[in-house]
Scaffold this active site. Structure first.
Site, mmCIF file in Angstrom:
data_model
loop_
_atom_site.group_PDB
_atom_site.id
_atom_site.type_symbol
_atom_site.label_atom_id
_atom_site.label_comp_id
_atom_site.label_asym_id
_atom_site.label_seq_id
_atom_site.Cartn_x
_atom_site.Cartn_y
_atom_site.Cartn_z
ATOM 1 N N SER A 57 -11.141 -5.543 0.323
ATOM 2 C CA SER A 57 -11.934 -4.446 0.885
ATOM 3 C C SER A 57 -12.517 -3.624 -0.250
ATOM 4 C CB SER A 57 -11.033 -3.575 1.755
ATOM 5 O OG SER A 57 -11.755 -2.475 2.253
ATOM 6 N N THR A 70 -26.798 -9.141 10.329
ATOM 7 C CA THR A 70 -27.607 -9.018 9.114
ATOM 8 C C THR A 70 -26.717 -8.748 7.905
ATOM 9 O OG1 THR A 70 -29.424 -8.147 10.424
ATOM 10 C CG2 THR A 70 -29.511 -7.744 8.055
ATOM 11 N N CYS A 125 -3.750 4.764 7.393
ATOM 12 C CA CYS A 125 -3.981 4.062 8.654
ATOM 13 C C CYS A 125 -2.874 4.365 9.649
ATOM 14 C CB CYS A 125 -4.053 2.571 8.421
ATOM 15 S SG CYS A 125 -5.272 2.189 7.170
ATOM 16 N N ASN A 184 0.796 -1.225 0.000
ATOM 17 C CA ASN A 184 0.000 0.000 0.000
ATOM 18 C C ASN A 184 0.826 1.272 0.000
ATOM 19 O OD1 ASN A 184 0.632 -1.093 2.668
ATOM 20 N ND2 ASN A 184 -0.418 0.706 3.483
ATOM 21 N N GLN A 210 -4.831 -4.005 -1.933
ATOM 22 C CA GLN A 210 -4.393 -3.012 -2.914
ATOM 23 C C GLN A 210 -4.294 -3.587 -4.325
ATOM 24 O OE1 GLN A 210 -4.261 0.140 -2.459
ATOM 25 N NE2 GLN A 210 -4.187 0.348 -0.232
#
Lengths: 381, 381
Positions: free
Chosen positions: B194, B232, B320, B147, B175
């Site tokens: 992600s 859910t 991050c 990343n 990535q």
């Protein structure tokens, strides 16, 4: 098509969708990025936290944004299992949501769990809470409102008892939030909420932690949520969640009395028109939106399917538990016999449900009753 | 305003947003609800899983939908720590994402972790992987693409080595996905992805687990994801994620060669125009979108702020990790001295970045270089 399954999930409300779309346009950047666009998202994230704190009447620092109630329950139970002395016990109401029970079971051996039984109305037996606290239980787990039957738990009273005893209260407010006023919930040490149950998006929720609790984290990763939850913050989702709850708090929860009357009118009508039907927990306070009915015959999944063909959507119980063969632990905890439990349908209305929808539901139930009536009961007219 | 921070997050692509909005209209119900609307959402969820499986060239049963890469990393590490023998060791590349390192550290004591160093180009030293496997390491953790610097790891080769040695590979493809073709990634036993890194929404991701792995669950709760993740299901988010990846796989990842040339032209131009600037990992294969530059002077946050005022958004490194005082562990792992690491900026382009944007970036860098040049270097013209 009247939808009576709001306790499973709700459609997104307009203000939430608009907040989400606007944030995807204007504030999609990473809140941890060092450029101004990222910093602005971080500031808006903090503003959303402060707005939510006002709605919940608590310090903003107590809020940790999560991916939903199940994540919140697991994070809290994992943390408590690490923080409490190895021999500390935890008192758990037997009618909690399966996700909360699973979280407790994931981190506490069964011998450390004190089961807190309910009354026949479903609400926790307060003298058993007293006994548990007197016996040194350090944590009580008690939801605010039950998802299957709708009964309201005496969480405010239990919060006071816990505080007096030096214990903590973990309160799953998933079904309460958006339906009833949130004020006071922050009296619990830990509170769990999920956006999609009150008109927000799925995959978003929050929890409240005690202000003075150190070392709590949902999971480690980056510095997001002040180190309390690694992973890129979902500002669009959070903005949508806060918009949905703000709208509910500003207008919807105030209409409780009217709505309880509408629900009660339905209950009176259906018990009058359909012989042998029974409302569960008829006397205790329940959510304005929830009715659990014991039908006079036929298994609940047949009622659900037939009602569906009459364009009315209800459920057999907790969506999270549907597909399971075992009867509901909530009904069992209320003393409902397994044979009866198989005939229970859950009806859960929403903010947009109008009296005419309840009327359609009553008519559909009566029509389906004719279709499902066992041959032996057929009476020639 | 050219945005060069795609590795932090990307704006949602049109197809993803449309899929999300459509699902909020048509398929917002709970996939576990027993009525037809709920069942339909469940079927669409399964269709989305199968579409993703085609894109990844794997069995649909290997897919577990998650809330993102950090959640995936924690779930995998928790599971492995419970499944592996207590003395089993795990080999971890030193240039992994902080979320993966935090997940490893949350579940494995440091004496069980074998650090796998990188070469100066950043890619893992393969002979150290061989040594670790020969020494009986049971799991290798190696990301697909870095990343911070963009170098591509030899994950396919490491997957083969792991298989030959009877070990497992955990591959964080966060990535890689959407930028390069996903085909082959499923050769790794565990894969993490992600959505918001490839044009999907935040709060949504997926992982691949081994087909034969028993007992895996992200967290217990209801029966969702076949018992592998309570909570859910977020069908709108999942639909948006799969739409984004499908679009990337069908068109975007094919343009890699052109885009690498565009990036290389930028690198050539900036090193020509700006004396003392250095491209990190210039020789190894890197993502077409990522350039890490060591600037000749001034700390990276000053470059980011000045470039921002020139309407160009770049980053100091991993979002991050931003805000951390310590220099990047990735750069340290590549042998970059701390004094140099403080001058590194990360440039990460996206699918909509055009050569004109790279040109604006180059011009802005040159302009900012003039602004930041130390007085001692000022040369009168």
């Amino acid at each position: 098509m009247p939808y009576f399954d709001y306790n499973a999930t709700s459609p997104m409300v307009r203000v939430a969708r608009e907040a989400w779309v606007a944030a995807q346009d204007e504030a999609w950047q990473n809140a941890s990025s060092p450029h101004r666009a990222g910093v602005r998202v971080g500031l808006r994230l903090q503003a959303a936290r402060e707005k939510l704190a006002v709605l919940l009447d608590c310090e903003a620092e107590r809020i940790v944004f999560t991916g939903g109630a199940t994540e919140g329950a697991h994070a809290i139970m994992q943390h408590l299992s690490e923080q409490l002395p190895l021999d500390a016990r935890i008192g758990v109401s037997v009618t909690e949501h399966p996700a909360v029970l699973a979280a407790v079971g994931s981190y506490f051996e069964s011998e450390r769990v004190v089961r807190l039984p309910g009354t026949f109305g479903g609400t926790v037996a307060l003298e058993r809470v007293d006994q548990a606290l007197a016996a040194g239980v350090k944590v009580i787990v008690l939801m605010a409102a039950n998802n299957e039957v709708g009964f309201l738990q005496p969480w405010a009273e239990v919060a006071r008892k816990c505080r007096a005893a030096g214990a903590m209260l973990v309160c799953d407010a998933t079904q309460w939030l958006g339906k009833l006023a949130a004020g006071g919930l922050a009296e619990a040490d830990w509170v769990i909420g999920s956006a999609h149950k009150f008109g927000g998006p799925k995959s978003v929720g929050f929890l409240l932690r005690p202000a003075a609790e150190n070392g709590f984290s949902v999971r480690r990763g980056g510095a997001q949520e002040r180190g309390q939850r690694g992973g890129t913050e979902d500002f669009p989702g959070i903005a949508a969640m806060v918009a949905a709850l703000a709208e509910a708090e500003q207008s919807k929860v105030l209409l409780e009395d009217d709505r309880v009357r509408t629900r009660q009118a339905f209950e009176a009508e259906i018990t009058r028109r359909l012989e042998g039907v029974r409302v569960l927990a008829p006397v205790v306070e329940r959510l304005w939106n929830t009715v659990a009915l014991v039908m006079p015959y036929a298994e609940n999944h047949r009622w659900v399917a037939k009602l569906d063909k009459h364009d009315v959507q209800v459920s057999t119980g907790s969506a999270c538990a549907s597909g399971k063969e075992a009867p509901s632990h909530v009904l069992a905890g209320m003393g409902v016999a397994p044979e009866e439990a198989r005939r229970v349908i859950r009806i859960s209305a929403g903010w947009d449900t109008v009296p005419g929808d309840w009327q359609k539901l009553a008519d559909a139930l009566v029509a389906v009753a004719d279709e499902l009536k066992p041959p032996s009961n057929v009476v020639s007219v």
